[in-house]
Design a protein around this motif. Structure first.
Motif, PDB file in Angstrom:
ATOM      1  N   SER A  71      20.962 125.601  28.474  1.00 56.45           N
ATOM      2  CA  SER A  71      20.682 126.194  27.166  1.00 56.45           C
ATOM      3  C   SER A  71      21.413 125.411  26.075  1.00 56.45           C
ATOM      4  CB  SER A  71      21.146 127.651  27.140  1.00 56.45           C
ATOM      5  OG  SER A  71      21.110 128.187  28.449  1.00 56.45           O
ATOM      6  N   GLY A  83      21.497 122.516  34.819  1.00 60.46           N
ATOM      7  CA  GLY A  83      20.510 123.493  34.331  1.00 60.46           C
ATOM      8  C   GLY A  83      19.170 123.246  35.006  1.00 60.46           C
ATOM      9  N   HIS A 119      25.208 122.317  25.197  1.00 58.14           N
ATOM     10  CA  HIS A 119      25.019 120.855  25.220  1.00 58.14           C
ATOM     11  C   HIS A 119      26.232 120.060  24.736  1.00 58.14           C
ATOM     12  CE1 HIS A 119      20.313 121.257  24.949  1.00 58.14           C
ATOM     13  NE2 HIS A 119      20.818 121.828  26.009  1.00 58.14           N
ATOM     14  N   GLY A 179      14.771 121.546  33.216  1.00 62.91           N
ATOM     15  CA  GLY A 179      15.642 120.927  34.225  1.00 62.91           C
ATOM     16  C   GLY A 179      14.878 120.606  35.499  1.00 62.91           C
ATOM     17  N   ASP A 215      23.736 125.044  38.337  1.00 58.81           N
ATOM     18  CA  ASP A 215      23.233 126.108  37.473  1.00 58.81           C
ATOM     19  C   ASP A 215      23.965 127.384  37.896  1.00 58.81           C
ATOM     20  OD1 ASP A 215      21.538 128.228  36.267  1.00 58.81           O
ATOM     21  OD2 ASP A 215      20.164 126.595  35.844  1.00 58.81           O
ATOM     22  N   TYR A 273      28.939 123.546  36.509  1.00 58.14           N
ATOM     23  CA  TYR A 273      28.528 122.210  36.041  1.00 58.14           C
ATOM     24  C   TYR A 273      29.670 121.196  36.025  1.00 58.14           C
ATOM     25  CZ  TYR A 273      30.659 122.789  31.406  1.00 58.14           C
ATOM     26  OH  TYR A 273      31.553 122.933  30.385  1.00 58.14           O
TER      27      TYR A 273
END
Ligand SMILES: NC(=O)c1ccc[n+]([C@@H]2O[C@H](COP(=O)([O-])OP(=O)(O)OC[C@H]3O[C@@H](n4cnc5c(N)ncnc54)[C@H](O)[C@@H]3O)[C@@H](O)[C@H]2O)c1
Length: 340
Positions: free
Chosen positions: A78, A13, A82, A18, A39, A61
């Motif tokens: 965002s 991110g 997570h 980031g 990203d 990712y």
């Protein structure tokens, strides 16, 4: 420092936070380097990779988490991403720095923390305000008994301007997005947990925030387990800038932190007496804390010690946010034990 001692970090991110973490890891934190970045906004990731000479860049990712040249990841995407990223990184044996909040949902948080614990990787949550030199000093003075028994904690936290409505809609609400830092500070400053919360909220800044299902103004009363009482007041819009003040009052004295300003000059003339406005927003006000939290994270991994902001420290403010939201909805004090 030898090349072998460098911690190789993958940044996931590359939005507002980031970029900051990647820059700090690449340029301001000894013993670390950024080896990969991802990203879905691939052009943004490429720009950062070029600026910081990050060798691997992807829109995906998974490729960062599983990259052989990545020892640790910084999860800066965002909030809704997570927990699953934490789980995947832990299973891949990567240490984790994760931005706040971990998630909006306790079941997801608990699942992620469980996987992290079983994997034995180190985890730090991005409650950067603990690393602000002023607030850290307050904590140290309180812990050293310099104000006696803490009785009252006051935290003022007001943003200079509300975020876009599209951000509000996915932010989880003011308590999860903004007050979450203050909930962490409330625990950190006096080293005691909160057991009950009573919150009042209003839409006084922008009716569109209300239409999006959120509030923009809040006052939260905290009752601590050690008997102390606290207040947090929030606004999404302070016309004079980012208002970040703290006060801890106790049986033997008081500690206070005022706003940071670009200069300390006081200008007096026939019209009155003027001082500079507070630093504009979090990137300016907390710049040093973002560096210092990463330094601690990197040092902890090199030394194999527990990071200063743990997974449980990430979980408790989410419980506090849930209690505050419930309190506003039901117009009554809510015990943390009621929500988690
Ligand atoms: N500690 C702090 O002071 C602080 C400040 C701001 C934001 N945050 C937190 O950091 C997180 C990001 O906030 P922001 O303000 O930088 O948001 P942002 O919208 O500026 O950036 C988020 C970035 O994540 C990317 N992203 C989304 N899904 C992704 C995925 N699956 N893989 C990789 N990247 C993905 C987006 O494309 C975007 O570039 C949030 O959880 C927020 O709460 C913390």
């Amino acid at each position: 420092m030898t090349e072998q001692k460098m911690l190789r970090v993958g940044v996931i991110g590359v939005g507002r936070i980031g970029k900051i973490h990647a820059q700090n890891l690449a340029n301001a934190v000894p013993g670390s380097q950024v080896t990969a970045v991802a990203d879905p906004l691939y052009d943004e990731a490429c720009k950062l990779s070029e600026a910081l000479r990050i060798p691997f860049v992807s829109a995906d990712y998974h490729e960062v988490i599983n990259h052989p040249d990545v020892d640790a990841v910084a999860i800066c995407s965002s909030t809704n991403t997570h927990a699953s990223m934490m789980i995947e990184a832990a299973r891949a044996g990567k240490h984790i720095f994760c931005e706040k909040p971990i998630a909006y949902d306790l079941a997801k948080i608990d699942e992620a923390l469980d996987v992290v614990e079983k994997a034995g990787v180190l985890l730090q949550i991005g409650f950067n305000r603990r690393f602000d030199p002023n607030f850290k000093h307050v904590r140290e003075m309180v812990a050293a008994g310099k104000i006696g028994e803490p009785h009252i904690v006051r935290i003022t936290s007001r943003d200079p301007a509300p975020p876009p409505i599209d951000y509000i809609k996915v932010s989880g609400g003011i308590f999860f997005d903004m007050t979450i830092h203050d909930f962490d500070m409330a625990r950190y400053l006096i080293g005691s947990d909160v057991e009950e919360i009573y919150a009042a909220g209003g839409v006084l800044v922008d009716s569109k925030i209300g239409e999006a299902g959120d509030i923009d103004t809040a006052v939260v009363t905290l009752r601590y387990k050690n008997g102390a009482i606290g207040t947090i007041d929030n606004s999404r819009k302070a016309v004079y800038g980012y208002d970040q003040r703290v006060e801890v009052f106790g049986s033997g004295g008081m500690l206070m932190v005022q706003n940071e300003t670009p200069n300390r000059a006081i200008y007096s003339n026939g019209e009155g007496v003027q001082a500079a406005k507070p630093l504009y927003f979090f990137l300016e006000r907390y710049a040093q804390s973002f560096i210092d939290e990463m330094k601690d994270f990197v040092d902890c991994i090199h030394e194999g010690t527990t990071p200063p902001v743990t997974g449980i420290d990430g979980r408790i403010p989410v419980v506090m946010a849930m209690a505050a939201a419930k309190s506003v909805k039901e117009h009554r004090p809510v015990k943390l034990s009621e929500v988690g």
